[in-house]
Design a protein around this motif. Structure first.
Motif, PDB file in Angstrom:
ATOM      1  N   LEU A 194      54.148  29.696 119.804  1.00 30.80           N
ATOM      2  CA  LEU A 194      53.651  29.201 121.093  1.00 30.80           C
ATOM      3  C   LEU A 194      52.174  28.863 121.051  1.00 30.80           C
ATOM      4  O   LEU A 194      51.406  29.430 120.266  1.00 30.80           O
ATOM      5  CB  LEU A 194      53.877  30.265 122.175  1.00 30.80           C
ATOM      6  CG  LEU A 194      55.295  30.798 122.359  1.00 30.80           C
ATOM      7  CD1 LEU A 194      55.255  32.088 123.170  1.00 30.80           C
ATOM      8  CD2 LEU A 194      56.160  29.760 123.044  1.00 30.80           C
ATOM      9  N   ILE A 248      57.344  28.233 128.881  1.00 31.70           N
ATOM     10  CA  ILE A 248      58.239  28.952 127.963  1.00 31.70           C
ATOM     11  C   ILE A 248      59.651  29.008 128.534  1.00 31.70           C
ATOM     12  O   ILE A 248      60.639  28.788 127.825  1.00 31.70           O
ATOM     13  CB  ILE A 248      57.709  30.374 127.686  1.00 31.70           C
ATOM     14  CG1 ILE A 248      56.338  30.323 127.004  1.00 31.70           C
ATOM     15  CG2 ILE A 248      58.693  31.147 126.810  1.00 31.70           C
ATOM     16  CD1 ILE A 248      55.656  31.667 126.886  1.00 31.70           C
ATOM     17  N   LEU A 273      59.132  35.651 120.197  1.00 28.00           N
ATOM     18  CA  LEU A 273      58.104  34.774 120.747  1.00 28.00           C
ATOM     19  C   LEU A 273      56.765  35.165 120.133  1.00 28.00           C
ATOM     20  O   LEU A 273      56.373  36.332 120.186  1.00 28.00           O
ATOM     21  CB  LEU A 273      58.041  34.895 122.276  1.00 28.00           C
ATOM     22  CG  LEU A 273      59.322  34.572 123.053  1.00 28.00           C
ATOM     23  CD1 LEU A 273      59.069  34.638 124.552  1.00 28.00           C
ATOM     24  CD2 LEU A 273      59.878  33.211 122.671  1.00 28.00           C
ATOM     25  N   ALA A 297      54.300  35.411 127.083  1.00 30.46           N
ATOM     26  CA  ALA A 297      55.570  35.731 126.435  1.00 30.46           C
ATOM     27  C   ALA A 297      56.119  37.081 126.889  1.00 30.46           C
ATOM     28  O   ALA A 297      57.329  37.246 127.074  1.00 30.46           O
ATOM     29  CB  ALA A 297      55.396  35.711 124.920  1.00 30.46           C
ATOM     30  N   VAL A 336      64.824  37.438 124.479  1.00 30.33           N
ATOM     31  CA  VAL A 336      63.637  37.721 123.656  1.00 30.33           C
ATOM     32  C   VAL A 336      63.876  38.965 122.798  1.00 30.33           C
ATOM     33  O   VAL A 336      64.136  40.048 123.316  1.00 30.33           O
ATOM     34  CB  VAL A 336      62.384  37.920 124.539  1.00 30.33           C
ATOM     35  CG1 VAL A 336      61.158  38.145 123.662  1.00 30.33           C
ATOM     36  CG2 VAL A 336      62.169  36.706 125.439  1.00 30.33           C
ATOM     37  N   VAL A 394      57.985  40.297 120.967  1.00 28.36           N
ATOM     38  CA  VAL A 394      56.808  39.451 121.180  1.00 28.36           C
ATOM     39  C   VAL A 394      55.771  39.849 120.145  1.00 28.36           C
ATOM     40  O   VAL A 394      55.474  41.038 119.975  1.00 28.36           O
ATOM     41  CB  VAL A 394      56.236  39.612 122.602  1.00 28.36           C
ATOM     42  CG1 VAL A 394      54.924  38.840 122.739  1.00 28.36           C
ATOM     43  CG2 VAL A 394      57.239  39.133 123.642  1.00 28.36           C
TER      44      VAL A 394
END
Length: 562
Positions: A17, A69, A84, A94, A105, A108
């Protein structure tokens, strides 16, 4: 090189990202080590190296990052689950996405200068639903190694010990929709304390018998206005229901008054009388859907059907149905009271018309039967209540039911071969899908004993309908979707004085919609692999899209003389 398990390979998906998305070295390093890689530029990190003009601007950037996102995850080409990864600001966005969509997810990872400017990753989420790893390096090799190590040690169900003591750490959407997590909890007892910051519910009930007993107990009352996330409503109307816009709650006193009005007039016999009208409209809707190309059945069918049913129930003229569709499907996503002013005026106009000329719909039945006793505002509230609560759950039930049947082709083909199974199939789908995972919270009016626990006065209690509907003491093979299951005392519509007001109407529309699809499109297929179907989990677990082909082309058999 050590073998990578099928699950490891499936989980090796990473979304890079923000500013990190522009670093080909990082994406190449992940890809070179067997990861599937997506890159997404988001505004959260766009100005990470610049001085912020104001905190408000930084907050807006973070909010934009979350939305960007989520938009990516809603796209058909996005991974079903992924790590992420981003810089400080993207990492904070995130973590918030993981809190909203924990089913999407895996973890992170924040790479780079963890001591720099911007929001602290995870600071706004006190109990993140997934691992959060903060690295003080942006070196591609070190980032990929650390992420791979994190993945190898997290999220494996067989590594998770049985919970002890029996406590639910947080009422996250994933836990409330996860039959396996709730099974472990149910096996430890029927009533459990909730240990979650900022949540008003104090106890959660698991198991069918405990749920039916407590939901029928008059000492538990639903008199507190609570959002579907179990947070007390704000006193500020502009903030009410924020973040939980797909379920609008009302006070227990108003609910009881509206229930009495509905029970007198929205009878099973009246619902049965609506079936021919609903069937006609469903057929007309499908007549307009392209049958030999990919269509999103969610948008083309599952969204419009409940609106059609509500319009037939309330007697909305054909010329006004686009207005009702726009209000229910689009404008209802804005918080009250903004969404309600004009719809209330519209309903008052329909009621006035019924006073002059009776009609065969709910508004007409109530006006004719109640006469001068009728409080117009009660009928307006009832109609609005049915519209608000009579769309999201039927939509998600219809879409999720079709997906569940088409995922296992033998289920769909069994229904095609024996359409008489549609009523039992609907009941079984309600049991397994359970669109609302928990009941509305009940207020403990006086101290009571339940499941070996003493529930103090003032506490709040919710019941897990997912756990109750998978209870092996009530259902044989509870995790198996058996469309021919006869004995099916499921609790998808709740129980007791908050049993769903529109249960019979919901059953009728599901039976008509599924029965019509089976009859008209026996060869219907998913347009993509079922693993590509994306769900969002909140107060309702629902699909983000359902691509199908109603009448797929079949290879023609070769004749004997060819």
């Amino acid at each position: 090189m050590a073998e990578v398990s099928t699950r490891d390979a499936a989980d090796r998906a990473v979304v890079v990202l923000g500013a990190e998305a522009a670093s080909p070295g990082l994406a190449d390093e992940f890809a070179g080590r067997g990861w599937r890689v997506w890159t997404v530029r988001i505004s959260a990190d766009a100005d990470a190296d610049a001085d912020a003009d104001a905190d408000a601007d930084a907050g807006a950037d973070a909010h934009d990052g979350v939305d960007q996102i989520i938009d990516f995850l809603a796209a058909p080409e996005s991974p079903h689950r992924a790590v992420l990864l981003g810089g400080r600001a993207a990492g904070a966005a995130a973590v918030e996405v993981a809190d909203r969509h924990p089913e999407r997810v895996i973890a992170v990872v924040v790479a780079g200068d963890a001591h720099g400017e911007g929001p602290v990753p995870g600071a706004g989420v006190p109990d993140p639903p997934c691992p959060v790893l903060v690295l003080h390096t942006a070196d591609p090799g070190e980032v990929v190694s650390a992420t791979t190590t994190l993945l190898a040690g997290s999220g494996r169900r067989d590594d998770v010990p049985a919970p002890s003591p029996a406590r639910l750490q947080a009422l996250t959407p994933t836990r409330l929709n996860d039959p396996e997590a709730l099974r472990r909890l149910r096996e430890l007892g029927p009533v459990h304390p909730v240990n979650a910051a900022g949540v008003t519910a104090s106890w959660i009930v698991t198991g069918h018998q405990a749920t039916t007993a407590l939901l029928a107990d008059p000492r538990l009352i639903g008199e507190v206005e609570i959002t579907a996330g179990f947070r007390l409503q704000s006193d500020d109307p502009a903030l009410a229901h924020r973040g939980e816009l797909d379920l609008i709650t009302i006070s227990g006193q108003e609910h009881a008054r509206l229930r009495r009005l509905a029970e007198r007039h929205l009878t099973p016999e009246r619902v049965e009388g609506l079936r021919p009208r609903v069937q006609r409209e469903v057929d007309a809707l499908l007549d307009a859907v392209p049958s030999r190309e990919v269509v999103d059945l969610l948008q083309a069918f599952a969204y419009p059907v409940p609106v059609i049913v509500l319009c037939e129930l309330l007697g909305v003229p054909a010329k006004d149905r686009d207005y009702l569709h726009e209000w229910i499907v689009e404008r209802l996503a804005s918080p009250p009271p903004k969404a309600h002013g004009d719809i209330d005026d519209y309903l008052r106009g329909l009621i006035a018309a019924r006073r002059e000329r009776p009609s065969a719909d709910l508004l007409g039945w109530v006006v004719e039967a109640e006469g001068d006793r009728l409080r117009e505002e009660d009928l307006v509230s009832l109609a609005r209540f049915l519209m608000v609560n009579g769309h999201r759950a039927p939509t998600t039930m219809l879409a999720s039911s079709v997906a569940a049947l088409l995922r296992r082709r033998e289920r769909w083909e069994r229904l095609v071969a024996d359409p008489a199974l549609v009523p039992t199939a609907v009941e079984e789908l309600l049991r397994v899908i359970t669109p609302f995972p928990v009941t509305i919270a009940r207020h403990v009016a006086v101290p009571i004993e339940a499941g070996g626990r003493r529930l103090p006065e003032g506490d709040l209690l919710v019941a897990s309908l997912v756990a109750a509907n998978r209870d092996p003491s009530f259902f044989t093979d509870p995790d198996v979707l058996d469309i021919g299951r006869e004995d099916n005392p499921h609790l998808a519509f709740g129980h007791g004085h908050h049993h769903c007001l529109g249960a019979e109407l919901a059953r009728a529309q599901l039976q008509i919609a599924l029965g019509t699809l089976v009859r008209r499109f026996p060869g219907m297929e998913l347009a993509r692999d079922s693993g590509s179907l994306h769900y969002r989990q909140s107060s309702v677990r629902y699909l983000l899209g359902l691509p199908v082909v109603l009448e797929p082309d079949r290879p023609r058999p070769v004749s004997a003389g060819a």
